[in-house]
Every structure is written in C-alpha cells, then in structure tokens.
Design a protein around this motif. Sequence first.
Motif, PDB file in Angstrom:
ATOM      1  N   UNK A 121      52.021 -19.643  41.640  1.00 34.20           N
ATOM      2  CA  UNK A 121      51.682 -20.145  42.976  1.00 34.20           C
ATOM      3  C   UNK A 121      51.413 -18.997  43.946  1.00 34.20           C
ATOM      4  N   UNK A 122      51.314 -17.765  43.416  1.00 30.20           N
ATOM      5  CA  UNK A 122      51.135 -16.603  44.282  1.00 30.20           C
ATOM      6  C   UNK A 122      49.656 -16.419  44.627  1.00 30.20           C
ATOM      7  N   UNK A 123      49.304 -16.741  45.881  1.00 31.43           N
ATOM      8  CA  UNK A 123      47.907 -16.635  46.310  1.00 31.43           C
ATOM      9  C   UNK A 123      47.392 -15.211  46.174  1.00 31.43           C
ATOM     10  N   UNK A 124      48.268 -14.240  46.509  1.00 34.61           N
ATOM     11  CA  UNK A 124      47.835 -12.843  46.495  1.00 34.61           C
ATOM     12  C   UNK A 124      47.501 -12.397  45.070  1.00 34.61           C
ATOM     13  N   UNK A 125      48.265 -12.901  44.088  1.00 36.09           N
ATOM     14  CA  UNK A 125      47.988 -12.557  42.694  1.00 36.09           C
ATOM     15  C   UNK A 125      46.588 -13.029  42.290  1.00 36.09           C
ATOM     16  N   UNK A 126      46.274 -14.279  42.629  1.00 33.37           N
ATOM     17  CA  UNK A 126      44.953 -14.806  42.250  1.00 33.37           C
ATOM     18  C   UNK A 126      43.841 -14.117  43.024  1.00 33.37           C
ATOM     19  N   UNK A 127      44.125 -13.801  44.295  1.00 35.39           N
ATOM     20  CA  UNK A 127      43.136 -13.054  45.073  1.00 35.39           C
ATOM     21  C   UNK A 127      42.876 -11.696  44.427  1.00 35.39           C
ATOM     22  N   UNK A 128      43.949 -11.046  43.983  1.00 40.27           N
ATOM     23  CA  UNK A 128      43.791  -9.718  43.388  1.00 40.27           C
ATOM     24  C   UNK A 128      43.018  -9.795  42.072  1.00 40.27           C
ATOM     25  N   UNK A 129      43.229 -10.883  41.312  1.00 40.49           N
ATOM     26  CA  UNK A 129      42.461 -11.061  40.070  1.00 40.49           C
ATOM     27  C   UNK A 129      40.979 -11.229  40.389  1.00 40.49           C
ATOM     28  N   UNK A 161      46.294  -4.333  39.654  1.00 36.16           N
ATOM     29  CA  UNK A 161      47.148  -3.165  39.389  1.00 36.16           C
ATOM     30  C   UNK A 161      47.761  -2.633  40.682  1.00 36.16           C
ATOM     31  N   UNK A 162      46.990  -2.659  41.773  1.00 36.32           N
ATOM     32  CA  UNK A 162      47.530  -2.189  43.051  1.00 36.32           C
ATOM     33  C   UNK A 162      48.636  -3.126  43.518  1.00 36.32           C
ATOM     34  N   UNK A 163      48.416  -4.423  43.291  1.00 41.04           N
ATOM     35  CA  UNK A 163      49.412  -5.408  43.723  1.00 41.04           C
ATOM     36  C   UNK A 163      50.708  -5.236  42.942  1.00 41.04           C
ATOM     37  N   UNK A 164      50.584  -5.006  41.645  1.00 37.83           N
ATOM     38  CA  UNK A 164      51.822  -4.843  40.867  1.00 37.83           C
ATOM     39  C   UNK A 164      52.501  -3.529  41.210  1.00 37.83           C
ATOM     40  N   UNK A 192      57.019  -7.326  39.320  1.00 33.85           N
ATOM     41  CA  UNK A 192      55.898  -6.449  38.954  1.00 33.85           C
ATOM     42  C   UNK A 192      55.606  -6.571  37.469  1.00 33.85           C
ATOM     43  N   UNK A 193      56.665  -6.636  36.653  1.00 32.72           N
ATOM     44  CA  UNK A 193      56.481  -6.784  35.206  1.00 32.72           C
ATOM     45  C   UNK A 193      55.824  -8.126  34.892  1.00 32.72           C
ATOM     46  N   UNK A 194      56.168  -9.160  35.676  1.00 35.92           N
ATOM     47  CA  UNK A 194      55.558 -10.472  35.458  1.00 35.92           C
ATOM     48  C   UNK A 194      54.065 -10.427  35.762  1.00 35.92           C
ATOM     49  N   UNK A 195      53.719  -9.751  36.866  1.00 36.35           N
ATOM     50  CA  UNK A 195      52.287  -9.610  37.203  1.00 36.35           C
ATOM     51  C   UNK A 195      51.570  -8.893  36.061  1.00 36.35           C
ATOM     52  N   UNK A 196      52.239  -7.855  35.543  1.00 31.35           N
ATOM     53  CA  UNK A 196      51.666  -7.076  34.458  1.00 31.35           C
ATOM     54  C   UNK A 196      51.430  -7.953  33.226  1.00 31.35           C
ATOM     55  N   UNK A 197      52.411  -8.795  32.910  1.00 31.06           N
ATOM     56  CA  UNK A 197      52.274  -9.700  31.770  1.00 31.06           C
ATOM     57  C   UNK A 197      51.121 -10.680  32.018  1.00 31.06           C
TER      58      UNK A 197
END
Lengths: 305, 252
Positions: A65-73, A256-259, A272-277
């Motif tokens: 549900x992390x908007x920033x994660x999807x934006x970064x992708x 990568x910057x977000x993590x 951060x590890x979850x973002x990486x996964x």
Amino acid sequence: MRNSNPKHKFKKNIYGYLFITPFLVVFCIFSLYPILYTFFLSFQKWDGLIPPQPIGFRNFDRLLTDKVFFLSLWNSLRIWLMNYIPQILAALILSALFTFNRIRGMKFFRATYYLPNLITAASVGLLFNLLFNGDKSVANQILIALNVKGAPFSFFSSKAFTSGLVSYIQWWMWFGYTTIIVMAGITTIDKNIYEAAMVDGATKFQTFKSITLPLIRPTLIYMTITSIIGGMQLFDIPATLTNMAGDPQKAILTTSMYLYSQGFRSHNYGYAATISTGLFLIIGILSLIAFRFMRGGGKSGAYAD
Amino acid sequence: MLSSNEKMLDVAKMLKETGDVKMFASWQDIWNMQFSNRRQPWAVDGKLILDDSMIAFMDMAKIIAENGYDLNTDPWSPSWTAAVESDDTFCYVLPTWGYQFVIKPSAVNTKGLWGLTEGPVPYVKGGTWLGIYKDSPNKDLAWAFLEYVTLDSEAQQKYAAEYGEYVSLKSADEALAQNEGEEVLAGQNLFQFFNEQVAKIPSDLMTAYDGQINTAFLSATKAYAGGAITKEEAIQQFKEDVVTAYPELTIE
C-alpha cells in the motif's frame, strides 16, 4: 576410448570443482548470503542497534500500500524506457553504418562513443548538476548570451526536465557500450549469408532488416535483460544530480534511492530489505516478460535461439 | 538593521531596488538560523510538530525566491561558492565554521572587504563526538589522544589560528580573541565576535528524526517557493513524506 578408466575421469571432475571453487566461495559470501539475509531481514523490524525482531508480513503489508514505492518503480521504469529505446536505436543505426560502410576513423568514433562509460557515474551526476543548477549555471549563461526568452530557467524545478535529463545522461553514458556489443553480434554473422542476399538483389535496408536483425536477436535479448536489471537498480546518477531524495517532488526518486533512504537515513533496515525483495521480484518479472516477448517474435531466423 | 526577519527582508528589498544586488546566494542559507527560531522540536511524544517559525520560513523563502533576492541556486553549488567573489551578492548566513570553509578559501579580490555581523536569530550548527570503546585494550592512549584534540589549549590555539576556525574550547577562544584580526575580515577578530555570540545560543531542540524531516521540509518548501505547488500542498506533501520516513510518528 572404451579403455579410459573411470578413476581417471573422476579425478578430472575433481579438478573441475577445484577450478570453480574460488568463484563459488566469493559468490556465496558476497552474493548468496546477502540475498538470503536481505530476505530474512524483510520479515524483521531492525534499526541497526537493537537485535532484529520478527514481525511477520507487516513490512510486506506496508509495501503493497506504499504509494512512494510504486511511484519509485514507475520512475525507474520510465527513466529506463526513455533511455533504452533511443539507446538501442542509436546503437543499431551506428553499428549498421560502421559495419556496412567503410567509414574513415571508425575506430576513433567507436572509442569516443564509449568514453562516457568510463567516467564514474557519481561524477557525471555532479557534473550535470554543475551545468544546470542556479541562475548563473553554465547552461543559463549560454541561454542568456543567446537572448533566449525566459532565461535564466530553474531547470531543477521542472519534473519533466529533471527526469528527462537523467534518461539523457544514461543514454549518453551507455549508447557506446551498446553499439560495441551490437557490432560484436553483427560480426559473428556468416559472410556467406550476406553474399547470398546480394546475389538475390537485396537492398542494404532489406539485408539489415531480414538478415542482421533476426540473427543478432540473442545479442539484443542479452542487452535488454542486462539493461532492465541495471535500469531498475538505477541509483548514482539521480542521487547525485539533485538532493538524494529525488527532488523536484520525487520526480527522480528511483526504487534503489527509496530503499537507501528507508535503510540508511530512517534506519528502518527491515523495511528497506522488504523494498529490496519487492524490487528483486519486479526485476525478475520484467526480465521474464522481455525474454518471452523478444523470443516469441517468430522463428524466421537462420537458427532457433 | 538585521535585528528581525522583517528587517532582514527590508534590507534585501533595498539592495535589490537600489543596486540590483542580491542579499543571499541562496534562500536556503537562512534555514539554519530559522531552525533555531523554533520553540518546539520536530517531534514531541511521537507527534510531529510544525512550529510557526517553520511556516514563517516557508513564507520568507517564497518572498526571497519571487522577488529575486537570491541567485536561485543551492548551498554548496559552485555558483553559490563563487558568489564570495562576485559583486552582485551581498552576504552569507553561516555558522562559525562558515568563515573557514566558505569565505576564507574563496576570497581573493574581496580580501579585507568582508565583515562579521549578527543576524536576527543566534544559532549553532554542526558538531561531532569522540568516544572510547569499552573493551579497548589501549584506553589510556585513547584518552590521551582525546584529551589532546579536545582540551589541549595550546594545540587548539595553533589549529584555530591557522584555519580561522572557532573551536569548542573556551580558554583557546579567549586567548585568540587577544590576537589581531583576520586579513579577509579587514582586521576583525572572529574569536572576539563569536565569544560574545556564544552566550546567546538557544537551547538545543534536536531530535533523532531531524535529518529526514529537514530534507522533506526543504524539498517541500523549494517546490512552494519555485511556484510548482501551493503552500497547502507543500505542507501536505511534507506531512506525507514524514510519515513515509517515520511511520511511527503521528501527524495531525
């Protein structure tokens, strides 16, 4: 050959394992273990000081549900696409020019195109920041001298400009490398096929489209997949170009910057590890799509790849 | 003339109107000073606090950017540093070490044309710490080193005199205040100046969250000052960024 004794064969195998051991040891310590540890950490809450605490799938719940994660992708993918499409086109055109025509100084050009790739990416990011940051930057001084209307511009206030600039830098740094790889792919094609095409009266463009392109498809697949992997992990150029947080307004915040920000600035190593996964899975899926897409383009090639 | 934020902006206006001189190299220069103007830290009891002084900072940033009181660049960028030698930029807002790292190394033609003065808000910026590992086999040596770099007045004086850095040892700063002043500052003694300022420094409002929150706040302010978003949107973006960085904080 029947009389070669099995003992001798066994010994050979031992040597084989011996030769790959250095790689395996280094791989296990520096690649496999960190990957597994990252996966382990993605189920933990850890600030780097107190011991990690298991929290189940909470990090993954947040990720979905992390908007920033999807934006970064999306940022990473957009920056990659805007750089890769021009890059592969430039590489195909340049390699066609270089291999089908005798061009004076071809080796010089090829080396020159490759040069930007030798500069450390972090310095390139800083260099472009220097060219565009501020009313008195190099770019603005040139524009003012040329009496361009509206100069000086706040380049790094524009999301589209900043994102486009990152793609341009990536293109500038990598098209030479891609050209060399594509040219290498072209030189492996059997000369007889071209001669046959010439006898049949094919034009240069027809030859390129129907012989060269299908025959270098393995090279193109390799290029695309390595480029997706690198592109989705993009970090140094966008990080050094502005403030490390993806300014303006997260326009160049890559995954990568977000993590990095979550791990080394917020000290939330578990997330951060979850973002990486998550990024690992996305890159896997994208590579698979690219592989399928490029492979499934008909079997008209001289050999099945 | 610079006793309050309003007066500071009046001076900026006057400089702009009379000689097209920019008051600052970057509006972000006043950040550290305004940061010291807060009454409350960023977070109290796990709750984000947006102090009035931070809103005031956003307004000032907008005024400076819109009226062209600065060079529209970021601190530490080449054009920011180069403004030391330019004749269209008036001042920098810097902490004690600003002289050593910004003015002194860049001043060539402007030697003797610089001076130190007090801004609207006294502040302190930076600092570091030294420690001794509890299981260290050489604790005595470590202590000797630590004592030398922090408490040896003579060594501090030598260092401070060479680099023009205001050090954290009172006895050294007091001794250096007796010397003649800096060439770049036309004979002004920076130790004397800062010895008077030290007493005015407000209490410390640091939190463990400051790094990320400051980045988010400056980023939002920049988007607002540049005209990309409204003030409300900037505050909203800032709050969202804080939750992203620290989900444990509650936001109103």
